[in-house]
Write a protein that holds these residues in place. Structure first.
Motif, short mmCIF file in Angstrom:
data_model
loop_
_atom_site.label_atom_id
_atom_site.label_comp_id
_atom_site.label_asym_id
_atom_site.label_seq_id
_atom_site.Cartn_x
_atom_site.Cartn_y
_atom_site.Cartn_z
N HIS A 56 0.64 -1.27 0.11
CA HIS A 56 -0.01 0.12 0.18
C HIS A 56 0.77 1.29 -0.11
CE1 HIS A 56 -3.29 -2.72 0.63
NE2 HIS A 56 -2.82 -3.00 1.80
N THR A 64 -1.77 3.37 1.48
CA THR A 64 -1.97 3.75 3.12
C THR A 64 -0.78 4.66 3.38
OG1 THR A 64 -0.77 1.87 3.97
CG2 THR A 64 -3.07 1.73 3.73
N ASN A 117 -1.43 5.90 9.27
CA ASN A 117 -1.50 5.20 7.89
C ASN A 117 -2.86 4.49 7.68
OD1 ASN A 117 1.57 5.15 8.77
ND2 ASN A 117 1.45 5.70 6.60
N ALA A 118 -3.22 3.56 8.75
CA ALA A 118 -4.37 2.82 8.75
C ALA A 118 -5.53 3.86 8.38
CB ALA A 118 -4.61 2.17 9.96
N GLY A 121 -5.88 4.51 4.81
CA GLY A 121 -6.15 3.28 3.95
C GLY A 121 -7.70 3.25 4.17
#
Ligand SMILES: Cc1ncc(COP(=O)(O)O)c(C=O)c1O
Length: 248
Positions: A56, A64, A117-118, A121
């Motif tokens: 990602h 992400t 980051n999550a 995403g």
């Protein structure tokens, strides 16, 4: 079912039994393939016999910012991966908030994804169907604009089953001068990738791969991003045709 290796399908069916017999797990490099399907129509990541990994990073189909996903096949595998990604600790971060201790079951690393980051995403995932459609449309736009251009061959993709991560052409001659010409004009062409067998890391196993060596110097990645428009594709294709003329 084929397995993805570096984004390309390799059919390991004939040796799957042999690998299983020796206890060897297949890890599938699906870095580029988020949202795509195998030739038989199954979603990449849904093969119960392989451990699939998606990337990602910023230019991938689902970003992400940095990080990736491993698709576990069993609850036990999921638990093992969760523990491996964070120092070998069994309890989740959430569970630890209401505990005064935790259990380290074995070796582990600091490979967990940050919440920031999550969150990126999850927002990207919500709009993924649109992103996928735009990427497919963009690739088809390139296909139409490149059709009939002398000396430029599109590296084919089954766009009905693939969410394209990039768009690559094969030129008639070596691409470096063309690439430099385009970079001088501030157009972001790229090369995916230099061949592995020519890397120092693999020098111990080096042997000549003449076809790979020859093709590697002629491939060129076109600018490819979901925010591109039909006009920017036309502009890019015209610039490529100009660069080929200017450098011949
Ligand atoms: C084919 C392939 N495999 C693996 C990776 C590694 O992905 P990551 O940087 O998310 O670990 C990449 C990154 O671009 C890639 O192109």
């Amino acid at each position: 079912m084929p397995v993805l290796y570096g984004g390309r399908a390799v059919d390991l069916t004939p040796i799957r039994g042999h690998l299983a017999g020796r206890g060897i797990q297949i890890v599938e490099d699906a870095a580029h393939a988020f949202g795509s399907r195998y030739p038989n129509g199954t979603m990449v990541g849904a093969d119960p016999a392989v451990l699939t990994c998606f990337s990602h990073d910023p230019i991938k189909n689902l970003t992400t910012g940095q990080g990736g996903t491993i698709v576990p096949r069993t609850r036990e595998e999921a638990a093992a991966l969760r523990s491996l990604r964070l120092f070998g600790i069994v309890q989740s971060k959430d569970a630890r908030a209401s505990l005064t201790s935790y259990e380290v079951q074995g070796p582990g690393m600091r490979f967990d994804m940050s919440q920031l980051n999550a969150a990126i995403g999850l927002a990207q995932l919500e709009r993924f169907p649109q992103t996928a459609a735009v990427r497919q449309h963009l690739w088809c736009t390139y296909q139409a604009e490149l059709a009939g251009l002398d000396g430029i061959r599109l590296v084919d993709v089954d766009v009905a089953k693939t969410v394209p991560f990039n768009c690559v052409v094969l030129l008639k001659r070596h691409r470096d001068n063309i690439f430099l010409h385009l970079r001088e004009h501030d157009i972001g062409f790229a090369v995916h990738y230099p061949p592995n067998h020519s890397q120092v890391a693999f020098s111990a196993w080096r042997r000549d791969l003449p076809v790979t060596g020859q093709v590697a110097g002629r491939i060129l990645g076109l600018p490819f991003h979901p925010s591109m428009t039909h006009d920017s594709v036309r502009y890019t294709v015209a610039a490529l045709a100009d660069a080929i003329k200017a450098t011949s």
